[in-house]
Design a protein around this motif. Structure first.
Motif, PDB file in Angstrom:
ATOM      1  N   SER A  93       0.824  -1.213   0.000  1.00  0.00           N
ATOM      2  CA  SER A  93       0.000   0.000   0.000  1.00  0.00           C
ATOM      3  C   SER A  93       0.853   1.256   0.000  1.00  0.00           C
ATOM      4  O   SER A  93       0.561   2.221  -0.706  1.00  0.00           O
ATOM      5  CB  SER A  93      -0.922  -0.004   1.236  1.00  0.00           C
ATOM      6  N   LEU A  94       1.937   1.227   0.786  1.00  0.00           N
ATOM      7  CA  LEU A  94       2.824   2.392   0.842  1.00  0.00           C
ATOM      8  C   LEU A  94       3.523   2.603  -0.491  1.00  0.00           C
ATOM      9  O   LEU A  94       3.698   3.742  -0.943  1.00  0.00           O
ATOM     10  CB  LEU A  94       3.845   2.214   1.968  1.00  0.00           C
ATOM     11  N   ARG A  95       3.922   1.523  -1.136  1.00  0.00           N
ATOM     12  CA  ARG A  95       4.570   1.649  -2.448  1.00  0.00           C
ATOM     13  C   ARG A  95       3.583   2.168  -3.493  1.00  0.00           C
ATOM     14  O   ARG A  95       3.988   2.783  -4.493  1.00  0.00           O
ATOM     15  CB  ARG A  95       5.146   0.305  -2.884  1.00  0.00           C
ATOM     16  N   ALA A  96       2.298   1.910  -3.289  1.00  0.00           N
ATOM     17  CA  ALA A  96       1.276   2.395  -4.226  1.00  0.00           C
ATOM     18  C   ALA A  96       0.948   3.866  -4.000  1.00  0.00           C
ATOM     19  O   ALA A  96       0.145   4.440  -4.737  1.00  0.00           O
ATOM     20  CB  ALA A  96       0.010   1.555  -4.086  1.00  0.00           C
ATOM     21  N   GLY A  97       1.547   4.474  -2.967  1.00  0.00           N
ATOM     22  CA  GLY A  97       1.369   5.894  -2.746  1.00  0.00           C
ATOM     23  C   GLY A  97       0.450   6.275  -1.607  1.00  0.00           C
ATOM     24  O   GLY A  97       0.179   7.455  -1.398  1.00  0.00           O
ATOM     25  N   TYR A  98      -0.034   5.291  -0.872  1.00  0.00           N
ATOM     26  CA  TYR A  98      -0.912   5.585   0.261  1.00  0.00           C
ATOM     27  C   TYR A  98      -0.097   6.020   1.475  1.00  0.00           C
ATOM     28  O   TYR A  98       1.065   5.648   1.624  1.00  0.00           O
ATOM     29  CB  TYR A  98      -1.747   4.359   0.634  1.00  0.00           C
ATOM     30  N   GLY A  99      -0.739   6.768   2.369  1.00  0.00           N
ATOM     31  CA  GLY A  99      -0.125   7.131   3.631  1.00  0.00           C
ATOM     32  C   GLY A  99      -0.318   6.016   4.651  1.00  0.00           C
ATOM     33  O   GLY A  99      -1.035   5.035   4.396  1.00  0.00           O
ATOM     34  N   PRO A 100       0.300   6.151   5.827  1.00  0.00           N
ATOM     35  CA  PRO A 100       0.194   5.091   6.851  1.00  0.00           C
ATOM     36  C   PRO A 100      -1.239   4.782   7.268  1.00  0.00           C
ATOM     37  O   PRO A 100      -1.613   3.606   7.374  1.00  0.00           O
ATOM     38  CB  PRO A 100       1.010   5.666   8.019  1.00  0.00           C
ATOM     39  N   VAL A 101      -2.061   5.812   7.500  1.00  0.00           N
ATOM     40  CA  VAL A 101      -3.443   5.567   7.921  1.00  0.00           C
ATOM     41  C   VAL A 101      -4.235   4.897   6.811  1.00  0.00           C
ATOM     42  O   VAL A 101      -5.023   3.970   7.061  1.00  0.00           O
ATOM     43  CB  VAL A 101      -4.123   6.883   8.358  1.00  0.00           C
ATOM     44  N   GLN A 102      -4.037   5.336   5.567  1.00  0.00           N
ATOM     45  CA  GLN A 102      -4.716   4.701   4.443  1.00  0.00           C
ATOM     46  C   GLN A 102      -4.264   3.250   4.281  1.00  0.00           C
ATOM     47  O   GLN A 102      -5.074   2.367   3.964  1.00  0.00           O
ATOM     48  CB  GLN A 102      -4.432   5.484   3.160  1.00  0.00           C
ATOM     49  N   ALA A 103      -2.974   3.004   4.504  1.00  0.00           N
ATOM     50  CA  ALA A 103      -2.471   1.630   4.415  1.00  0.00           C
ATOM     51  C   ALA A 103      -3.108   0.750   5.486  1.00  0.00           C
ATOM     52  O   ALA A 103      -3.467  -0.410   5.227  1.00  0.00           O
ATOM     53  CB  ALA A 103      -0.945   1.626   4.558  1.00  0.00           C
ATOM     54  N   LEU A 104      -3.258   1.289   6.691  1.00  0.00           N
ATOM     55  CA  LEU A 104      -3.915   0.533   7.756  1.00  0.00           C
ATOM     56  C   LEU A 104      -5.382   0.269   7.419  1.00  0.00           C
ATOM     57  O   LEU A 104      -5.921  -0.784   7.755  1.00  0.00           O
ATOM     58  CB  LEU A 104      -3.814   1.304   9.073  1.00  0.00           C
ATOM     59  N   THR A 105      -6.023   1.222   6.739  1.00  0.00           N
ATOM     60  CA  THR A 105      -7.409   1.017   6.309  1.00  0.00           C
ATOM     61  C   THR A 105      -7.504  -0.137   5.312  1.00  0.00           C
ATOM     62  O   THR A 105      -8.446  -0.935   5.355  1.00  0.00           O
ATOM     63  CB  THR A 105      -7.953   2.301   5.662  1.00  0.00           C
ATOM     64  N   ILE A 106      -6.534  -0.242   4.422  1.00  0.00           N
ATOM     65  CA  ILE A 106      -6.519  -1.353   3.460  1.00  0.00           C
ATOM     66  C   ILE A 106      -6.335  -2.680   4.184  1.00  0.00           C
ATOM     67  O   ILE A 106      -6.983  -3.681   3.850  1.00  0.00           O
ATOM     68  CB  ILE A 106      -5.410  -1.129   2.423  1.00  0.00           C
ATOM     69  N   VAL A 107      -5.462  -2.702   5.199  1.00  0.00           N
ATOM     70  CA  VAL A 107      -5.300  -3.927   5.992  1.00  0.00           C
ATOM     71  C   VAL A 107      -6.618  -4.297   6.664  1.00  0.00           C
ATOM     72  O   VAL A 107      -7.003  -5.470   6.709  1.00  0.00           O
ATOM     73  CB  VAL A 107      -4.190  -3.746   7.042  1.00  0.00           C
ATOM     74  N   THR A 108      -7.324  -3.298   7.164  1.00  0.00           N
ATOM     75  CA  THR A 108      -8.625  -3.540   7.791  1.00  0.00           C
ATOM     76  C   THR A 108      -9.587  -4.196   6.817  1.00  0.00           C
ATOM     77  O   THR A 108     -10.368  -5.085   7.188  1.00  0.00           O
ATOM     78  CB  THR A 108      -9.229  -2.202   8.293  1.00  0.00           C
ATOM     79  N   LYS A 109      -9.528  -3.770   5.566  1.00  0.00           N
ATOM     80  CA  LYS A 109     -10.454  -4.273   4.554  1.00  0.00           C
ATOM     81  C   LYS A 109     -10.063  -5.658   4.055  1.00  0.00           C
ATOM     82  O   LYS A 109     -10.938  -6.490   3.767  1.00  0.00           O
ATOM     83  CB  LYS A 109     -10.500  -3.278   3.386  1.00  0.00           C
TER      84      LYS A 109
END
Length: 211
Positions: free
Chosen positions: A117-133
């Protein structure tokens, strides 16, 4: 859909905070053991408040005591009451331990999702949201709790520290430390987490060989 779900969760939490607790609940929360019980329930992800848990404990203890009295022995009643309380505490403790083990098995997948997620350009909170999903419980629940705490106004480092306290996992603590250091000093977080993930996997391999 995710934003609406978070808004609903925030509204539910706000309504729960506005509810005025009863006298008994306030007395229970003043007990010295209340913070420890709250911490245990949170680690086990048991959807009970401290007063509710104490009430259940009182009911099972009373049931054990009454059964002992019906058998004609006060001592038996006291022993059964203590045993009932002990089994309830052991149930919560076992649930928390199994949850920690399940989370530990998900660490590598969590790191991989965060790095991607971070390599795709997301920030830490957005990356954590993806993990949640993308991840199943307990990882999805814990990452979702971090995101909700940030949405409710906590800083990301503080929300991460809360998760470390709940999970009691050394590998997750290492990941959290890496995120906090990167947020203060800068750097490529994806590369940092990739290195941390390699370290965790190698440590796990060595510990497996030792066992």
């Amino acid at each position: 859909e995710e934003i609406v779900a978070m808004d609903v969760a925030e509204a539910d939490e706000a309504r729960a905070r506005r509810k005025r607790p009863g006298i008994l609940s306030r007395l229970v929360m003043k007990l010295s053991i209340a913070p420890g019980i709250a911490r245990d329930l949170e680690r086990a992800n048991v959807a009970l408040s401290v007063p509710e848990y104490v009430l259940i404990m009182a009911v099972v203890a009373a049931a054990g005591f009454v059964f002992g009295l019906l058998r004609g022995s006060i001592i038996l009643g006291i022993l059964l009451a203590m045993t009932a309380i002990m089994f309830l505490r052991l149930w919560v403790s076992r649930r928390a331990r199994l949850r920690r083990l399940a989370f530990a098995r998900q660490i590598n997948d969590i790191i991989n999702l965060l790095v991607g997620s971070l390599r795709a350009g997301y920030g830490p909170v957005q990356a954590l949201t993806i993990v949640t999903k993308e991840m199943p419980p307990p990882a999805s629940i814990e990452m979702g709790r971090i995101v909700r705490e940030v949405q409710l106004g906590l800083s990301l480092p503080r929300a991460l520290d809360n998760s470390v306290e709940r999970l009691e996992n050394d590998d997750w603590s290492l990941i959290v430390t890496s995120i906090k250091i990167q947020s203060e000093g800068g750097g490529n977080l994806a590369e940092i987490l990739e290195t941390v993930g390699h370290t965790i996997r190698e440590r796990g391999r060595i510990l497996g060989e030792i066992r």
